[in-house]
Design a protein around this motif. Structure first.
Motif, PDB file in Angstrom:
ATOM      1  N   ALA B  29      13.495  22.373  32.311  1.00 27.19           N
ATOM      2  CA  ALA B  29      14.706  21.628  33.139  1.00 27.19           C
ATOM      3  C   ALA B  29      15.368  20.374  32.360  1.00 27.19           C
ATOM      4  N   TRP B  32      17.293  21.750  29.514  1.00 26.00           N
ATOM      5  CA  TRP B  32      18.583  22.245  30.397  1.00 26.00           C
ATOM      6  C   TRP B  32      19.536  21.051  30.419  1.00 26.00           C
ATOM      7  N   ARG B  40      26.540  24.457  31.303  1.00 24.43           N
ATOM      8  CA  ARG B  40      25.922  24.720  32.195  1.00 24.43           C
ATOM      9  C   ARG B  40      26.177  26.036  33.010  1.00 24.43           C
ATOM     10  N   LEU B  42      27.681  26.645  36.010  1.00 24.05           N
ATOM     11  CA  LEU B  42      26.660  26.842  37.481  1.00 24.05           C
ATOM     12  C   LEU B  42      27.872  27.549  38.225  1.00 24.05           C
ATOM     13  N   ALA B  48      26.311  30.173  44.535  1.00 21.64           N
ATOM     14  CA  ALA B  48      24.949  29.367  44.520  1.00 21.64           C
ATOM     15  C   ALA B  48      24.201  29.366  45.972  1.00 21.64           C
ATOM     16  N   THR B  77      13.981  28.688  40.206  1.00 26.87           N
ATOM     17  CA  THR B  77      15.352  27.860  40.040  1.00 26.87           C
ATOM     18  C   THR B  77      15.743  27.641  38.603  1.00 26.87           C
ATOM     19  N   VAL B  78      14.632  27.205  37.821  1.00 22.69           N
ATOM     20  CA  VAL B  78      14.914  26.734  36.532  1.00 22.69           C
ATOM     21  C   VAL B  78      15.135  27.950  35.807  1.00 22.69           C
ATOM     22  N   THR B  80      16.669  30.496  36.975  1.00 26.68           N
ATOM     23  CA  THR B  80      18.069  31.053  37.124  1.00 26.68           C
ATOM     24  C   THR B  80      19.175  30.129  36.353  1.00 26.68           C
ATOM     25  N   LEU B  81      18.784  28.573  36.382  1.00 29.15           N
ATOM     26  CA  LEU B  81      19.686  27.934  35.781  1.00 29.15           C
ATOM     27  C   LEU B  81      19.875  28.231  34.256  1.00 29.15           C
ATOM     28  N   TRP B  85      23.269  29.642  32.169  1.00 32.77           N
ATOM     29  CA  TRP B  85      23.615  28.862  31.018  1.00 32.77           C
ATOM     30  C   TRP B  85      23.730  30.187  29.852  1.00 32.77           C
TER      31      TRP B  85
END
Lengths: 232, 213
Positions: B29, B32, B40, B42, B48, B77-78, B80-81, B85
């Motif tokens: 995280a 990121w 990112r 998003l 989302a 969650t991390v 997925t982030l 990216w």
């Protein structure tokens, strides 16, 4: 009754299209090369594409629809008869009009692209709309079917029809010609006065006008009749 | 990150690190937050809500039934982030370049071609879903649940048609497996730093495991 593009700007990344004009009652033909933004403008006029600036004004239009280029997107009925019923139309009559007699139990999405397009346009034009926007309605159709679609458009069941196309062979009689040129929608004017100014006109029309004929409309038969009148 | 090899490598390392422990997820995280800044990619609010909502739902159930749901939720969650990216900055040809570079003209070419076609389909599906939803809205939507059936059905058939057309095109052009391809890569100044950071994270996670054992 009108649909107005009020200082509209449509954007996709760095690509932009400007549109400013009023689509009144009648048949409007919008032409432009592939990639010029016809589909985006059609979507914006139908209210499903958010403009970057400007707005769409509708006056007297309660029922508006858009026929997308790919008929698969509109399908909600598993069988052909279910699909026809989803448009609130009689099955047998619609099948006959679409040239699909006896196919009521066929799976809708297993029809060929051309058959599906025929079915979709028959259903869509079989309903009553205040305004119909057709995005490439002739794509995937043979000449006979294109003529049938043109006839349905010319029947005048819908007060306002806007056709986005790059079709060059079979076109319906139109009232106003528009072109997308250098990132902007340009009105060439009312038919027949607009014909000489129409840069993307079909070859048969430019040939007729080059020879001095004055077609009354934009169909092949109009060009032929104009030439016949001239040589009579 | 410009170099596809480094981005794919970093994605694998970071995903493993983030999923393996909360400590790893915290480090990823941070990576990121610092290195992925500006790249990112998003998703929109609706997407989302669906994606992270699903993660929260599973985490909630896990926590409620005695599992470590909070840890799972944070780690996923991390991951997925990192996926956003990695996917958002991929360019056409990245997977082909990397696969051919790693596995050669035969297996690498086939793997790269398959991966490129899959990614291309995913990108087209996004547009298909948007268009189908709009078409259903224009036709008179009967609600999102009812629309799911025609949407899913149309999407499946469209994909099958496209796959068949692609197959025919490849066969017509004489494709029988493998091919000639020269991979090319671009690299920015920060690529090495970002990739080195992901190696440090996976090493730190590994050391923390060794220490724990």
């Amino acid at each position: 009754m009108y649909l107005k593009a009020d200082r509209l700007t449509l954007s996709h990344g760095e690509w932009n299209l400007r549109a400013d004009g009023v689509f009144g009652q009648g048949v409007h033909l919008v032409t432009g090369p592939v990639g010029s933004g016809k589909t985006t403008l059609a979507s914006a006029l139908a209210g499903i594409f958010e403009p970057a600036s400007g707005r769409i004004n509708r006056d007297g239009i309660l029922h508006l629809t858009l026929s997308m280029q790919f008929p698969e997107y509109h399908v909600t009925g598993f069988l052909v008869k279910d699909e026809i019923r989803s448009w609130h139309l009689p099955v047998a009559e619609t099948l006959r009009q679409a040239g699909l007699d006896g196919r009521q139990n066929a799976k809708t999405l297993t029809l060929s692209r051309g058959e599906l397009k025929r079915l979709h346009l028959t259903c869509l034009l079989g309903n009553l709309w205040d305004a119909v926007i057709l995005d490439e309605p002739f794509a995937g159709l043979d000449c006979r079917e294109k003529k049938r679609v043109c006839a349905a458009i010319e029947e005048g069941n819908h007060p306002l029809i806007i056709i986005f196309t790059h079709e060059q062979a079979v076109l319906p009689a139109a009232d106003v010609i528009w072109e997308i040129e250098e990132g902007a929608l340009v009105c060439r004017g009312k038919v027949p006065e607009a014909i000489p100014a129409w840069k993307g006109a079909p070859r048969y029309l430019t040939r007729a006008t080059e020879e001095g004929a004055q077609p009354k409309n934009i169909r092949l038969q109009d060009a032929t009749e104009a030439l016949c009148r001239m040589h009579a | 990150m410009q170099d596809a090899r480094l981005r794919i490598g970093a994605t694998l390392l970071l995903s493993c690190a983030a999923f393996s422990s909360v400590f790893g997820a915290v480090l990823v995280a941070l990576w990121w937050g610092i290195i992925g800044r500006g790249e990112r990619n998003l998703p929109g609010r609706h997407a989302a809500a669906v994606i992270f909502g699903a993660i929260i739902l599973v985490a909630g159930f896990t926590e409620a039934f005695g599992g470590d749901g909070i840890s799972y939720g944070f780690r996923m969650t991390v991951v997925t982030l990192i996926a956003f990216w990695a996917f958002g900055h991929g360019r056409e040809g990245d997977l082909m370049n990397t696969a051919v570079w790693a596995f050669g003209d035969r297996i690498g070419f086939d793997l790269g071609l398959t991966a490129e076609m899959a990614v291309s389909s995913l990108r087209r599906i996004e547009k298909d879903i948007r268009d189908i939803k709009n078409a259903l809205k224009l036709k008179g939507s009967r609600g999102p649940v009812h629309d799911l059936i025609p949407l899913g059905f149309a999407l499946t058939i469209i994909q099958i048609h496209r796959a068949r057309e692609q197959g025919i095109i490849l066969a017509t052009r004489g494709y029988r497996g493998g091919g000639t391809y020269l991979p090319t890569f671009r690299r920015s100044k920060t690529d090495n730093v970002a990739f080195f950071g992901s190696i440090l994270i996976i090493v730190a996670v590994f050391v923390s495991f060794v220490g724990y054992l």
